[in-house]
Design a protein around this motif. Structure first.
Motif, PDB file in Angstrom:
ATOM      1  N   THR A  29      19.521  76.704  38.434  1.00  0.00           N
ATOM      2  CA  THR A  29      19.539  75.504  39.254  1.00  0.00           C
ATOM      3  C   THR A  29      19.522  74.253  38.395  1.00  0.00           C
ATOM      4  O   THR A  29      19.442  73.147  38.911  1.00  0.00           O
ATOM      5  CB  THR A  29      18.328  75.488  40.197  1.00  0.00           C
ATOM      6  N   ILE A  30      19.594  74.373  37.069  1.00  0.00           N
ATOM      7  CA  ILE A  30      19.609  73.212  36.189  1.00  0.00           C
ATOM      8  C   ILE A  30      20.899  72.452  36.396  1.00  0.00           C
ATOM      9  O   ILE A  30      21.977  73.016  36.347  1.00  0.00           O
ATOM     10  CB  ILE A  30      19.477  73.632  34.719  1.00  0.00           C
ATOM     11  N   ALA A  31      20.796  71.174  36.614  1.00  0.00           N
ATOM     12  CA  ALA A  31      21.990  70.346  36.792  1.00  0.00           C
ATOM     13  C   ALA A  31      22.159  69.465  35.575  1.00  0.00           C
ATOM     14  O   ALA A  31      21.279  68.708  35.226  1.00  0.00           O
ATOM     15  CB  ALA A  31      21.858  69.482  38.041  1.00  0.00           C
ATOM     16  N   VAL A  32      23.281  69.560  34.889  1.00  0.00           N
ATOM     17  CA  VAL A  32      23.572  68.719  33.743  1.00  0.00           C
ATOM     18  C   VAL A  32      24.268  67.468  34.228  1.00  0.00           C
ATOM     19  O   VAL A  32      25.217  67.542  35.007  1.00  0.00           O
ATOM     20  CB  VAL A  32      24.469  69.462  32.736  1.00  0.00           C
ATOM     21  N   PRO A  33      23.860  66.253  33.816  1.00  0.00           N
ATOM     22  CA  PRO A  33      24.467  65.035  34.319  1.00  0.00           C
ATOM     23  C   PRO A  33      25.920  64.931  33.938  1.00  0.00           C
ATOM     24  O   PRO A  33      26.337  65.326  32.866  1.00  0.00           O
ATOM     25  CB  PRO A  33      23.640  63.931  33.644  1.00  0.00           C
ATOM     26  N   VAL A  34      26.698  64.392  34.846  1.00  0.00           N
ATOM     27  CA  VAL A  34      28.110  64.174  34.602  1.00  0.00           C
ATOM     28  C   VAL A  34      28.302  62.750  34.132  1.00  0.00           C
ATOM     29  O   VAL A  34      27.975  61.802  34.840  1.00  0.00           O
ATOM     30  CB  VAL A  34      28.926  64.424  35.887  1.00  0.00           C
ATOM     31  N   LEU A  35      28.837  62.552  32.940  1.00  0.00           N
ATOM     32  CA  LEU A  35      28.958  61.232  32.356  1.00  0.00           C
ATOM     33  C   LEU A  35      30.339  60.647  32.504  1.00  0.00           C
ATOM     34  O   LEU A  35      30.535  59.456  32.326  1.00  0.00           O
ATOM     35  CB  LEU A  35      28.581  61.292  30.863  1.00  0.00           C
ATOM     36  N   ALA A  36      31.327  61.486  32.770  1.00  0.00           N
ATOM     37  CA  ALA A  36      32.687  60.973  32.870  1.00  0.00           C
ATOM     38  C   ALA A  36      32.995  60.569  34.297  1.00  0.00           C
ATOM     39  O   ALA A  36      32.420  61.064  35.240  1.00  0.00           O
ATOM     40  CB  ALA A  36      33.684  62.052  32.429  1.00  0.00           C
ATOM     41  N   SER A  37      33.929  59.638  34.483  1.00  0.00           N
ATOM     42  CA  SER A  37      34.423  59.312  35.807  1.00  0.00           C
ATOM     43  C   SER A  37      35.245  60.472  36.309  1.00  0.00           C
ATOM     44  O   SER A  37      35.777  61.265  35.546  1.00  0.00           O
ATOM     45  CB  SER A  37      35.276  58.044  35.751  1.00  0.00           C
ATOM     46  N   LEU A  38      35.356  60.573  37.626  1.00  0.00           N
ATOM     47  CA  LEU A  38      35.976  61.737  38.215  1.00  0.00           C
ATOM     48  C   LEU A  38      37.288  61.373  38.878  1.00  0.00           C
ATOM     49  O   LEU A  38      37.495  60.274  39.339  1.00  0.00           O
ATOM     50  CB  LEU A  38      35.030  62.354  39.252  1.00  0.00           C
ATOM     51  N   ALA A  39      38.202  62.337  38.934  1.00  0.00           N
ATOM     52  CA  ALA A  39      39.480  62.132  39.608  1.00  0.00           C
ATOM     53  C   ALA A  39      39.770  63.338  40.461  1.00  0.00           C
ATOM     54  O   ALA A  39      39.413  64.454  40.122  1.00  0.00           O
ATOM     55  CB  ALA A  39      40.601  61.942  38.586  1.00  0.00           C
ATOM     56  N   SER A  40      40.408  63.143  41.559  1.00  0.00           N
ATOM     57  CA  SER A  40      40.729  64.252  42.448  1.00  0.00           C
ATOM     58  C   SER A  40      42.026  64.900  42.041  1.00  0.00           C
ATOM     59  O   SER A  40      42.844  64.307  41.344  1.00  0.00           O
ATOM     60  CB  SER A  40      40.823  63.755  43.891  1.00  0.00           C
ATOM     61  N   ALA A  41      42.195  66.130  42.485  1.00  0.00           N
ATOM     62  CA  ALA A  41      43.404  66.863  42.139  1.00  0.00           C
ATOM     63  C   ALA A  41      44.610  66.238  42.821  1.00  0.00           C
ATOM     64  O   ALA A  41      44.525  65.704  43.909  1.00  0.00           O
ATOM     65  CB  ALA A  41      43.265  68.318  42.571  1.00  0.00           C
ATOM     66  N   SER A  42      45.741  66.304  42.147  1.00  0.00           N
ATOM     67  CA  SER A  42      46.984  65.821  42.724  1.00  0.00           C
ATOM     68  C   SER A  42      47.916  67.002  42.915  1.00  0.00           C
ATOM     69  O   SER A  42      47.882  67.954  42.148  1.00  0.00           O
ATOM     70  CB  SER A  42      47.646  64.794  41.805  1.00  0.00           C
TER      71      SER A  42
ATOM     72  N   GLN B 225      23.009  77.029  42.758  1.00  0.00           N
ATOM     73  CA  GLN B 225      22.176  76.076  43.483  1.00  0.00           C
ATOM     74  C   GLN B 225      22.441  76.152  44.988  1.00  0.00           C
ATOM     75  O   GLN B 225      23.515  76.551  45.422  1.00  0.00           O
ATOM     76  CB  GLN B 225      22.392  74.656  42.961  1.00  0.00           C
ATOM     77  N   SER B 226      21.447  75.769  45.788  1.00  0.00           N
ATOM     78  CA  SER B 226      21.518  75.950  47.237  1.00  0.00           C
ATOM     79  C   SER B 226      22.661  75.167  47.863  1.00  0.00           C
ATOM     80  O   SER B 226      23.232  75.581  48.872  1.00  0.00           O
ATOM     81  CB  SER B 226      20.190  75.533  47.881  1.00  0.00           C
ATOM     82  N   GLN B 227      23.033  74.021  47.277  1.00  0.00           N
ATOM     83  CA  GLN B 227      24.098  73.210  47.870  1.00  0.00           C
ATOM     84  C   GLN B 227      25.468  73.869  47.752  1.00  0.00           C
ATOM     85  O   GLN B 227      26.431  73.394  48.326  1.00  0.00           O
ATOM     86  CB  GLN B 227      24.139  71.812  47.243  1.00  0.00           C
ATOM     87  N   CYS B 228      25.559  74.983  47.042  1.00  0.00           N
ATOM     88  CA  CYS B 228      26.824  75.709  46.929  1.00  0.00           C
ATOM     89  C   CYS B 228      26.940  76.803  47.977  1.00  0.00           C
ATOM     90  O   CYS B 228      27.826  77.663  47.871  1.00  0.00           O
ATOM     91  CB  CYS B 228      26.974  76.298  45.530  1.00  0.00           C
ATOM     92  N   GLY B 229      26.059  76.822  48.923  1.00  0.00           N
ATOM     93  CA  GLY B 229      26.155  77.805  49.984  1.00  0.00           C
ATOM     94  C   GLY B 229      25.870  79.223  49.526  1.00  0.00           C
ATOM     95  O   GLY B 229      26.402  80.189  50.081  1.00  0.00           O
ATOM     96  N   GLY B 230      25.055  79.338  48.491  1.00  0.00           N
ATOM     97  CA  GLY B 230      24.680  80.661  48.024  1.00  0.00           C
ATOM     98  C   GLY B 230      25.653  81.290  47.050  1.00  0.00           C
ATOM     99  O   GLY B 230      25.475  82.447  46.669  1.00  0.00           O
ATOM    100  N   ILE B 231      26.690  80.555  46.642  1.00  0.00           N
ATOM    101  CA  ILE B 231      27.639  81.088  45.663  1.00  0.00           C
ATOM    102  C   ILE B 231      26.959  81.138  44.295  1.00  0.00           C
ATOM    103  O   ILE B 231      26.450  80.131  43.802  1.00  0.00           O
ATOM    104  CB  ILE B 231      28.905  80.219  45.588  1.00  0.00           C
ATOM    105  N   SER B 232      26.940  82.293  43.673  1.00  0.00           N
ATOM    106  CA  SER B 232      26.308  82.436  42.368  1.00  0.00           C
ATOM    107  C   SER B 232      27.216  81.903  41.265  1.00  0.00           C
ATOM    108  O   SER B 232      28.415  81.669  41.480  1.00  0.00           O
ATOM    109  CB  SER B 232      26.006  83.911  42.090  1.00  0.00           C
ATOM    110  N   TYR B 233      26.644  81.734  40.092  1.00  0.00           N
ATOM    111  CA  TYR B 233      27.441  81.296  38.952  1.00  0.00           C
ATOM    112  C   TYR B 233      28.572  82.280  38.677  1.00  0.00           C
ATOM    113  O   TYR B 233      29.727  81.880  38.476  1.00  0.00           O
ATOM    114  CB  TYR B 233      26.554  81.149  37.713  1.00  0.00           C
ATOM    115  N   ASP B 234      28.258  83.565  38.667  1.00  0.00           N
ATOM    116  CA  ASP B 234      29.283  84.566  38.374  1.00  0.00           C
ATOM    117  C   ASP B 234      30.391  84.563  39.428  1.00  0.00           C
ATOM    118  O   ASP B 234      31.574  84.706  39.097  1.00  0.00           O
ATOM    119  CB  ASP B 234      28.660  85.955  38.279  1.00  0.00           C
ATOM    120  N   GLN B 235      30.011  84.411  40.688  1.00  0.00           N
ATOM    121  CA  GLN B 235      31.024  84.321  41.746  1.00  0.00           C
ATOM    122  C   GLN B 235      31.894  83.085  41.572  1.00  0.00           C
ATOM    123  O   GLN B 235      33.114  83.144  41.752  1.00  0.00           O
ATOM    124  CB  GLN B 235      30.347  84.298  43.118  1.00  0.00           C
ATOM    125  N   SER B 236      31.264  81.980  41.225  1.00  0.00           N
ATOM    126  CA  SER B 236      32.008  80.740  40.998  1.00  0.00           C
ATOM    127  C   SER B 236      32.983  80.892  39.847  1.00  0.00           C
ATOM    128  O   SER B 236      34.156  80.487  39.945  1.00  0.00           O
ATOM    129  CB  SER B 236      31.026  79.598  40.702  1.00  0.00           C
TER     130      SER B 236
END
Length: 226
Positions: free
Chosen positions: A5-18, A73-84
């Motif tokens: 459940t450790i969240a690493v901060p995101v430092l870069a700006s984000l862009a959506s897929a095109s 993490q819980s906000q992923c709807g129960g998807i595990s790291y390995d599943q992701s």
């Protein structure tokens, strides 16, 4: 990054897929970027290097890999790291294959950060579900992993100071297949607790700043020779 459940901060700006452009406007170069765990949809920290490549090659296009990027993490709807990571690997293979089918002459660059590096690693080197093959694999001219949890000492494409393995390290003696290791660079330093065994989580977010110019030179060398 780590399957927890450790969240690493995101430092870069984000862009959506095109969306992939029609065949008649296929770019000479297309870049896929895959974000790290917990980063919102888009490129995450990989965006810095994606933009560097686009600046070096005006007219190049880019697209973010669409996958959960979950760490359990819980906000992923129960998807595990390995599943992701498994879903992400499939997403990389599907996206690259679709682009190659639509634009067979386009040169493809893959850039993955943390879990994003792991799924690109899987797509090229095996280890989790499907891998790229045939014309789609041949279209990939360069691939960069940054902070890849699959990192382990002794891999021929390693760059950085790490002399250990990440939390999802490749086994000793692992050999990448089916991709050629000549198209890959994997960046990891000893301070990193996710791709190595360090204790500085902030360092995990710094690979574009530290190695971006070096990674760009590697990508340019391969693209210009292709």
């Amino acid at each position: 990054m780590k399957a927890s459940t450790i969240a690493v901060p995101v430092l870069a700006s984000l862009a959506s897929a095109s969306p992939v452009e029609p065949r008649q406007s296929c770019a000479d170069i297309h870049i896929f970027g895959a974000r790290e765990t917990t980063a919102p949809a888009g490129y995450g920290t990989s965006e810095g290097l994606v933009n560097m490549v686009k600046q070096a090659y005006p007219g190049a296009t880019s697209e973010a890999i669409d996958y959960p990027a979950c760490g359990g993490q819980s906000q992923c709807g129960g998807i595990s790291y390995d599943q992701s990571a498994s879903q992400g690997t499939t997403a990389v293979v599907s996206a690259v294959t679709a682009l190659n089918q639509q634009c067979p002459d386009t040169k493809i660059v893959l850039i993955g950060y943390s879990q994003g590096g792991q799924i690109v690693d899987n797509a090229l080197c095996g280890g989790s579900g499907s891998t790229l093959t045939g014309a789609a694999l041949d279209a990939v001219k360069a691939a960069v992993f940054m902070g890849d949890p699959h990192n382990n000492v002794g891999l021929p494409y390693n760059v950085g100071t790490c002399q250990a393995g990440g939390f999802a390290a490749r086994p000793s003696g692992f050999q990448c297949s089916p991709a050629s290791t000549s198209i890959i660079k994997s960046y990891c330093d000893s301070q990193d607790p996710y791709c190595c065994n360090g204790n500085d989580a902030n360092h995990h977010q710094q690979y574009v700043s530290i190695y971006g110019s070096q990674a760009l030179a590697f990508i340019k060398g391969l693209l210009d020779a292709a």
